[in-house]
Design a protein around this motif. Structure first.
Motif, PDB file in Angstrom:
ATOM      1  N   GLU A  76      -0.948  12.618   2.081  1.00 26.93           N
ATOM      2  CA  GLU A  76      -0.012  12.767   0.967  1.00 26.93           C
ATOM      3  C   GLU A  76       0.683  11.437   0.665  1.00 26.93           C
ATOM      4  O   GLU A  76       0.918  11.092  -0.493  1.00 26.93           O
ATOM      5  CB  GLU A  76       1.016  13.837   1.310  1.00 26.93           C
ATOM      6  CG  GLU A  76       1.998  14.126   0.188  1.00 26.93           C
ATOM      7  CD  GLU A  76       2.988  15.209   0.552  1.00 26.93           C
ATOM      8  OE1 GLU A  76       4.091  15.222  -0.014  1.00 26.93           O
ATOM      9  OE2 GLU A  76       2.651  16.044   1.433  1.00 26.93           O
ATOM     10  N   VAL A  77       0.975  10.687   1.732  1.00 23.81           N
ATOM     11  CA  VAL A  77       1.589   9.365   1.559  1.00 23.81           C
ATOM     12  C   VAL A  77       0.652   8.450   0.779  1.00 23.81           C
ATOM     13  O   VAL A  77       1.060   7.753  -0.163  1.00 23.81           O
ATOM     14  CB  VAL A  77       1.916   8.731   2.925  1.00 23.81           C
ATOM     15  CG1 VAL A  77       2.255   7.248   2.771  1.00 23.81           C
ATOM     16  CG2 VAL A  77       3.070   9.460   3.577  1.00 23.81           C
ATOM     17  N   LEU A  78      -0.614   8.448   1.167  1.00 25.74           N
ATOM     18  CA  LEU A  78      -1.582   7.608   0.469  1.00 25.74           C
ATOM     19  C   LEU A  78      -1.683   8.005  -1.002  1.00 25.74           C
ATOM     20  O   LEU A  78      -1.803   7.146  -1.876  1.00 25.74           O
ATOM     21  CB  LEU A  78      -2.952   7.709   1.146  1.00 25.74           C
ATOM     22  CG  LEU A  78      -3.046   7.112   2.553  1.00 25.74           C
ATOM     23  CD1 LEU A  78      -4.434   7.356   3.129  1.00 25.74           C
ATOM     24  CD2 LEU A  78      -2.758   5.626   2.533  1.00 25.74           C
ATOM     25  N   ASN A  79      -1.630   9.299  -1.265  1.00 30.51           N
ATOM     26  CA  ASN A  79      -1.724   9.759  -2.646  1.00 30.51           C
ATOM     27  C   ASN A  79      -0.493   9.385  -3.460  1.00 30.51           C
ATOM     28  O   ASN A  79      -0.597   8.948  -4.612  1.00 30.51           O
ATOM     29  CB  ASN A  79      -1.910  11.281  -2.682  1.00 30.51           C
ATOM     30  CG  ASN A  79      -3.306  11.701  -2.243  1.00 30.51           C
ATOM     31  OD1 ASN A  79      -4.259  10.946  -2.409  1.00 30.51           O
ATOM     32  ND2 ASN A  79      -3.420  12.887  -1.683  1.00 30.51           N
ATOM     33  N   ASP A  80       0.676   9.548  -2.849  1.00 30.30           N
ATOM     34  CA  ASP A  80       1.928   9.349  -3.590  1.00 30.30           C
ATOM     35  C   ASP A  80       2.272   7.874  -3.772  1.00 30.30           C
ATOM     36  O   ASP A  80       2.643   7.446  -4.872  1.00 30.30           O
ATOM     37  CB  ASP A  80       3.084  10.052  -2.871  1.00 30.30           C
ATOM     38  CG  ASP A  80       3.000  11.565  -2.988  1.00 30.30           C
ATOM     39  OD1 ASP A  80       2.179  12.044  -3.801  1.00 30.30           O
ATOM     40  OD2 ASP A  80       3.730  12.264  -2.271  1.00 30.30           O
ATOM     41  N   TYR A  81       2.177   7.102  -2.690  1.00 24.62           N
ATOM     42  CA  TYR A  81       2.645   5.724  -2.739  1.00 24.62           C
ATOM     43  C   TYR A  81       1.540   4.717  -3.050  1.00 24.62           C
ATOM     44  O   TYR A  81       1.822   3.619  -3.514  1.00 24.62           O
ATOM     45  CB  TYR A  81       3.312   5.352  -1.408  1.00 24.62           C
ATOM     46  CG  TYR A  81       4.606   6.102  -1.175  1.00 24.62           C
ATOM     47  CD1 TYR A  81       5.794   5.689  -1.773  1.00 24.62           C
ATOM     48  CD2 TYR A  81       4.627   7.227  -0.362  1.00 24.62           C
ATOM     49  CE1 TYR A  81       6.982   6.379  -1.559  1.00 24.62           C
ATOM     50  CE2 TYR A  81       5.806   7.930  -0.143  1.00 24.62           C
ATOM     51  CZ  TYR A  81       6.973   7.503  -0.740  1.00 24.62           C
ATOM     52  OH  TYR A  81       8.141   8.192  -0.541  1.00 24.62           O
ATOM     53  N   LEU A  82       0.322   5.090  -2.778  1.00 24.02           N
ATOM     54  CA  LEU A  82      -0.803   4.179  -3.024  1.00 24.02           C
ATOM     55  C   LEU A  82      -1.760   4.786  -4.041  1.00 24.02           C
ATOM     56  O   LEU A  82      -2.975   4.623  -3.948  1.00 24.02           O
ATOM     57  CB  LEU A  82      -1.538   3.874  -1.701  1.00 24.02           C
ATOM     58  CG  LEU A  82      -0.671   3.323  -0.565  1.00 24.02           C
ATOM     59  CD1 LEU A  82      -1.504   3.123   0.696  1.00 24.02           C
ATOM     60  CD2 LEU A  82      -0.010   2.012  -0.966  1.00 24.02           C
ATOM     61  N   GLY A  83      -1.192   5.441  -5.023  1.00 22.94           N
ATOM     62  CA  GLY A  83      -2.000   6.128  -6.023  1.00 22.94           C
ATOM     63  C   GLY A  83      -3.060   5.278  -6.692  1.00 22.94           C
ATOM     64  O   GLY A  83      -4.200   5.728  -6.870  1.00 22.94           O
ATOM     65  N   PRO A  84      -2.759   4.018  -7.091  1.00 28.24           N
ATOM     66  CA  PRO A  84      -3.789   3.202  -7.746  1.00 28.24           C
ATOM     67  C   PRO A  84      -5.018   2.949  -6.886  1.00 28.24           C
ATOM     68  O   PRO A  84      -6.068   2.561  -7.408  1.00 28.24           O
ATOM     69  CB  PRO A  84      -3.047   1.896  -8.046  1.00 28.24           C
ATOM     70  CG  PRO A  84      -1.606   2.292  -8.161  1.00 28.24           C
ATOM     71  CD  PRO A  84      -1.432   3.370  -7.135  1.00 28.24           C
ATOM     72  N   LEU A  85      -4.898   3.185  -5.580  1.00 28.33           N
ATOM     73  CA  LEU A  85      -6.049   2.952  -4.698  1.00 28.33           C
ATOM     74  C   LEU A  85      -6.941   4.185  -4.558  1.00 28.33           C
ATOM     75  O   LEU A  85      -8.017   4.097  -3.955  1.00 28.33           O
ATOM     76  CB  LEU A  85      -5.569   2.528  -3.302  1.00 28.33           C
ATOM     77  CG  LEU A  85      -4.656   1.301  -3.207  1.00 28.33           C
ATOM     78  CD1 LEU A  85      -4.370   0.985  -1.742  1.00 28.33           C
ATOM     79  CD2 LEU A  85      -5.272   0.092  -3.907  1.00 28.33           C
ATOM     80  N   GLN A  86      -6.511   5.316  -5.084  1.00 22.43           N
ATOM     81  CA  GLN A  86      -7.251   6.546  -4.882  1.00 22.43           C
ATOM     82  C   GLN A  86      -8.707   6.495  -5.348  1.00 22.43           C
ATOM     83  O   GLN A  86      -9.600   6.982  -4.650  1.00 22.43           O
ATOM     84  CB  GLN A  86      -6.525   7.702  -5.568  1.00 22.43           C
ATOM     85  CG  GLN A  86      -5.286   8.162  -4.835  1.00 22.43           C
ATOM     86  CD  GLN A  86      -5.555   8.457  -3.370  1.00 22.43           C
ATOM     87  OE1 GLN A  86      -6.445   9.235  -3.043  1.00 22.43           O
ATOM     88  NE2 GLN A  86      -4.806   7.815  -2.491  1.00 22.43           N
ATOM     89  N   PRO A  87      -9.018   5.896  -6.529  1.00 21.95           N
ATOM     90  CA  PRO A  87     -10.433   5.832  -6.922  1.00 21.95           C
ATOM     91  C   PRO A  87     -11.290   5.084  -5.912  1.00 21.95           C
ATOM     92  O   PRO A  87     -12.449   5.451  -5.671  1.00 21.95           O
ATOM     93  CB  PRO A  87     -10.380   5.092  -8.264  1.00 21.95           C
ATOM     94  CG  PRO A  87      -9.012   5.357  -8.796  1.00 21.95           C
ATOM     95  CD  PRO A  87      -8.126   5.379  -7.590  1.00 21.95           C
ATOM     96  N   MET A  88     -10.732   4.048  -5.287  1.00 25.32           N
ATOM     97  CA  MET A  88     -11.479   3.274  -4.288  1.00 25.32           C
ATOM     98  C   MET A  88     -11.605   4.026  -2.970  1.00 25.32           C
ATOM     99  O   MET A  88     -12.636   3.980  -2.302  1.00 25.32           O
ATOM    100  CB  MET A  88     -10.789   1.926  -4.065  1.00 25.32           C
ATOM    101  CG  MET A  88     -10.893   0.994  -5.261  1.00 25.32           C
ATOM    102  SD  MET A  88      -9.580  -0.259  -5.260  1.00 25.32           S
ATOM    103  CE  MET A  88      -8.316   0.597  -6.214  1.00 25.32           C
ATOM    104  N   LEU A  89     -10.541   4.758  -2.593  1.00 26.33           N
ATOM    105  CA  LEU A  89     -10.615   5.562  -1.376  1.00 26.33           C
ATOM    106  C   LEU A  89     -11.643   6.677  -1.512  1.00 26.33           C
ATOM    107  O   LEU A  89     -12.293   7.068  -0.543  1.00 26.33           O
ATOM    108  CB  LEU A  89      -9.238   6.157  -1.066  1.00 26.33           C
ATOM    109  CG  LEU A  89      -8.188   5.171  -0.538  1.00 26.33           C
ATOM    110  CD1 LEU A  89      -6.801   5.802  -0.572  1.00 26.33           C
ATOM    111  CD2 LEU A  89      -8.538   4.713   0.869  1.00 26.33           C
ATOM    112  N   ALA A  90     -11.814   7.159  -2.742  1.00 27.98           N
ATOM    113  CA  ALA A  90     -12.763   8.249  -2.975  1.00 27.98           C
ATOM    114  C   ALA A  90     -14.192   7.770  -3.195  1.00 27.98           C
ATOM    115  O   ALA A  90     -15.138   8.562  -3.106  1.00 27.98           O
ATOM    116  CB  ALA A  90     -12.308   9.077  -4.177  1.00 27.98           C
TER     117      ALA A  90
END
Length: 348
Positions: free
Chosen positions: A11-25
């Motif tokens: 949830e932390v990664l989603n909330d605070y590092l949102g711009p990185l989500q496409p790369m994490l996925a």
């Protein structure tokens, strides 16, 4: 890590590092490198590229580092080494990270790779020698021209940077080491990731993929060298080596980070190896090495020794020496360039 803790971390990664989500996925992304809040690079299938338009809020990045440290039961220190299922995270905070908080996220492979996968991908194929990373490291014609100086020296420095050849750089105070280091760094290929470590930030690095660190808040050069190995460096540049970190650097340069530069004080290129020995022996690990083993390691790590001095208004390189090896406990070297070269050097 409990399921609740894991869910909270995600949830932390989603909330605070949102711009990185496409790369994490993205399953093809292997590493996400946040060099500073407004500069993000990714490694995708072995190729590194900048993520255009990707920026993080500095406060959100700082908060994410704080929470990830808590989740991993780590102290709130300037450096963080943390893990989540499928991820390895290394982060550094300002002012240790010169340009603002930074983070490197390594993604583990989602699927186990078998030998058949290696074969199918071509990883077991024999390639021509001309494609070897070390194919261009022999240039006897250029080295033969060094005694005359001039253009040959410029070509030499461009060549050692392009071909990823380790250089040990010595000189005294105000000898022009930093200025020449900056010029050499400018010759590094643009797709290499450059990490600089300094006591006081003086290097001016224009490399696209760059993260700089400075000793602060009780952290030493040695702490930062060890941290640098966790953030996927191609090149490690240390502004000045003064102690036990020399051992860590020698190990790093021998295990996958060629083309790096270390700088330290010495009287000449001839005395530089002995000076390196004394620095390495400041570490507990270095003191355990026999003198023969230590000299073999130094000779196999640094191919060229460059010495700089100030001579009137001119500051710059005055000697270049090639390390040929170490036999019977003695270094085998040859002087390639001297600003005050004896006549016989031109006929060597």
């Amino acid at each position: 890590m409990t399921r609740l803790t894991y869910d909270y971390a995600i949830e932390v990664l989603n909330d605070y590092l949102g711009p990185l989500q496409p790369m994490l996925a993205d399953p093809d992304v292997q590493e996400i490198m946040v060099n500073r809040p407004d500069t993000v690079f990714v490694e995708r299938q072995g190729a590194i590229s900048r993520v255009a338009g990707c920026e993080l809020d500095p406060d959100a990045l700082d908060r994410a580092i704080t929470i990830l440290a808590n989740v991993n039961a780590k102290e709130q220190t300037p450096l963080l080494d943390a893990r989540l299922p499928g991820l390895r995270i290394a982060a550094a905070r300002k002012p240790v990270a010169i340009h603002g908080d930074m983070m490197s996220i390594r993604k583990h492979a989602r699927h186990r790779i078998g030998l058949a996968d290696y074969e199918q991908s071509g990883a077991f194929e024999v390639l021509p020698a001309s494609l070897s990373r070390t194919a261009g490291r022999n240039n006897p014609g250029l080295l033969a021209r060094l005694p005359a100086g001039g253009t040959a020296l410029r070509e030499f420095f461009e060549w050692v940077m392009r071909e990823r050849i380790n250089v040990a750089f010595s000189g005294g105070t105000s000898s022009g080491k930093t200025t020449l280091l900056n010029a050499m760094i400018d010759c590094i290929p643009a797709d290499d990731r450059v990490i600089t470590i300094e006591d006081t930030a003086e290097l001016q690095v224009h490399a696209p993929n760059y993260a700089g660190f400075e000793t602060n808040l009780g952290l030493t050069i040695r702490d930062l060298v060890r941290f640098a190995l966790r953030i996927r460096p191609d090149r490690i540049i240390v502004g000045e080596v003064r102690g036990a970190e020399a051992f860590d650097l020698m190990e790093a340069l021998n295990t996958g980070h060629p083309g790096s530069i270390v700088s330290f004080h010495a009287d000449s290129s001839g005395t530089a190896p002995a000076r390196l020995e004394s620095l390495i022996r400041m570490s507990d690990e270095g003191r355990l090495l026999s003198i023969d083993d230590l000299r073999q390691k130094i000779a196999s790590t640094f191919r060229f020794l460059v010495h700089a001095e100030r001579q009137g208004a001119v500051r710059g390189p005055v000697e270049i020496r090639e390390v040929l090896g170490a036999e019977n406990g003695r270094y085998q070297t040859r002087l390639l360039f001297s600003r005050f070269a004896p006549e016989e050097l031109f006929h060597a």
